[in-house]
Design an enzyme around this catalytic site. Sequence first.
Site, PDB file in Angstrom:
ATOM      1  N   GLY A 146       0.920  -1.152   0.100  1.00 29.59           N
ATOM      2  CA  GLY A 146       0.077  -0.093  -0.299  1.00 29.59           C
ATOM      3  C   GLY A 146       0.842   1.444  -0.255  1.00 29.59           C
ATOM      4  N   ARG A 147       2.249   1.578  -0.095  1.00 30.13           N
ATOM      5  CA  ARG A 147       2.925   2.374  -0.135  1.00 30.13           C
ATOM      6  C   ARG A 147       1.895   3.520  -1.462  1.00 30.13           C
ATOM      7  NH1 ARG A 147       2.857   3.242   4.108  1.00 30.13           N
ATOM      8  NH2 ARG A 147       4.074   5.395   3.372  1.00 30.13           N
ATOM      9  N   GLU A 169      -5.530  -3.477  -5.272  1.00 32.70           N
ATOM     10  CA  GLU A 169      -4.128  -4.052  -5.200  1.00 32.70           C
ATOM     11  C   GLU A 169      -5.078  -5.779  -4.510  1.00 32.70           C
ATOM     12  OE1 GLU A 169      -1.424  -1.747  -2.858  1.00 32.70           O
ATOM     13  OE2 GLU A 169       0.247  -1.865  -4.892  1.00 32.70           O
TER      14      GLU A 169
HETATM   15  C1  5RP Z   1       2.120  -1.015  -3.820  1.00 25.34           C
HETATM   16  C2  5RP Z   1       2.859  -1.356  -2.850  1.00 25.34           C
HETATM   17  C3  5RP Z   1       4.493  -2.087  -3.352  1.00 25.34           C
HETATM   18  O1  5RP Z   1       3.975  -3.701  -4.386  1.00 25.34           O
HETATM   19  C4  5RP Z   1       4.855  -1.620  -2.603  1.00 25.34           C
HETATM   20  O2  5RP Z   1       5.175  -0.611  -1.484  1.00 25.34           O
HETATM   21  C5  5RP Z   1       6.986  -2.194  -2.935  1.00 25.34           C
HETATM   22  O3  5RP Z   1       7.425  -1.016  -3.611  1.00 25.34           O
HETATM   23  P1  5RP Z   1       8.761  -1.668  -4.210  1.00 25.34           P
HETATM   24  O4  5RP Z   1       8.755  -2.383  -5.119  1.00 25.34           O
HETATM   25  O5  5RP Z   1       9.281   0.144  -5.242  1.00 25.34           O
HETATM   26  O6  5RP Z   1      10.066  -1.531  -2.695  1.00 25.34           O
HETATM   27  O7  5RP Z   1       2.497  -2.229  -1.853  1.00 25.34           O
HETATM   28  O8  5RP Z   1       1.281  -0.400  -2.903  1.00 25.34           O
END
Ligand code: 5RP
Length: 223
Positions: free
Chosen positions: A95-96, A103
Amino acid sequence: MNDKELVAHEVLGLVKNNMTVGLGTGSTANLFIEALAKKIKAESLNIAVVASSTVSQLKAQEAGLNYISLDQISEIDLYVDGADEITKELEILKGRGYDLVREKLLAQSSKSFIVIGDKSKIVSKIGENYPIPVEITPIAWKITKNIIENIAENCVLRPNAAGDAFAITSYGNYVLDCEFKYEDLSKLANEISSIPGVFEHGIFLNLAKVALIANDGVIIKYN
Ligand code: 5RP
């Protein structure tokens, strides 16, 4: 090849002709999208893709993939996405990138949801490195935040990337980043879901089939 690239290429082996593939969001998922586009071209595959966010939609379209909108499908074959945290028990925090509802829809509707990441994502308890995101309605968001704070230690409304407004999801919602003290993750997930005004949260339980994690050039598998 770095670890994120390695794991993004490893998962390509699961892509078969005529599949509908769900594309994740984030730097690891982006590497998968790029690798997938090359594989489709090299092997002349017939692959339709759906996206977990407007960002991955644009990325897919730029890469020339056969993008279809979510309202055209009722299930997908394979969903590949990154994560913020992964435990050995295959509990996942996401969720970042804001779009929790989207999702989770892809994770729930896929025959196979594969999580990819590097070793920085491994935790012993969800919430160890990141707050837990909760997508909430903008209507009465203060009331929803107040109710969540009955069970949370701390909740912050997520700002947008520029820091000049609130972050808005694909569905026009806000995101709260919350810290919880908890014993039972599944109970916490259910408690958050039951709060009025909550659309979704970033705890993904019993959804991933496998997590592929690259650790200094070696792939570890949690399943
Ligand atoms: C987005 C997510 C991403 O998959 C999660 O933040 C990982 O990001 P990254 O691959 O840039 O480390 O959950 O909502």
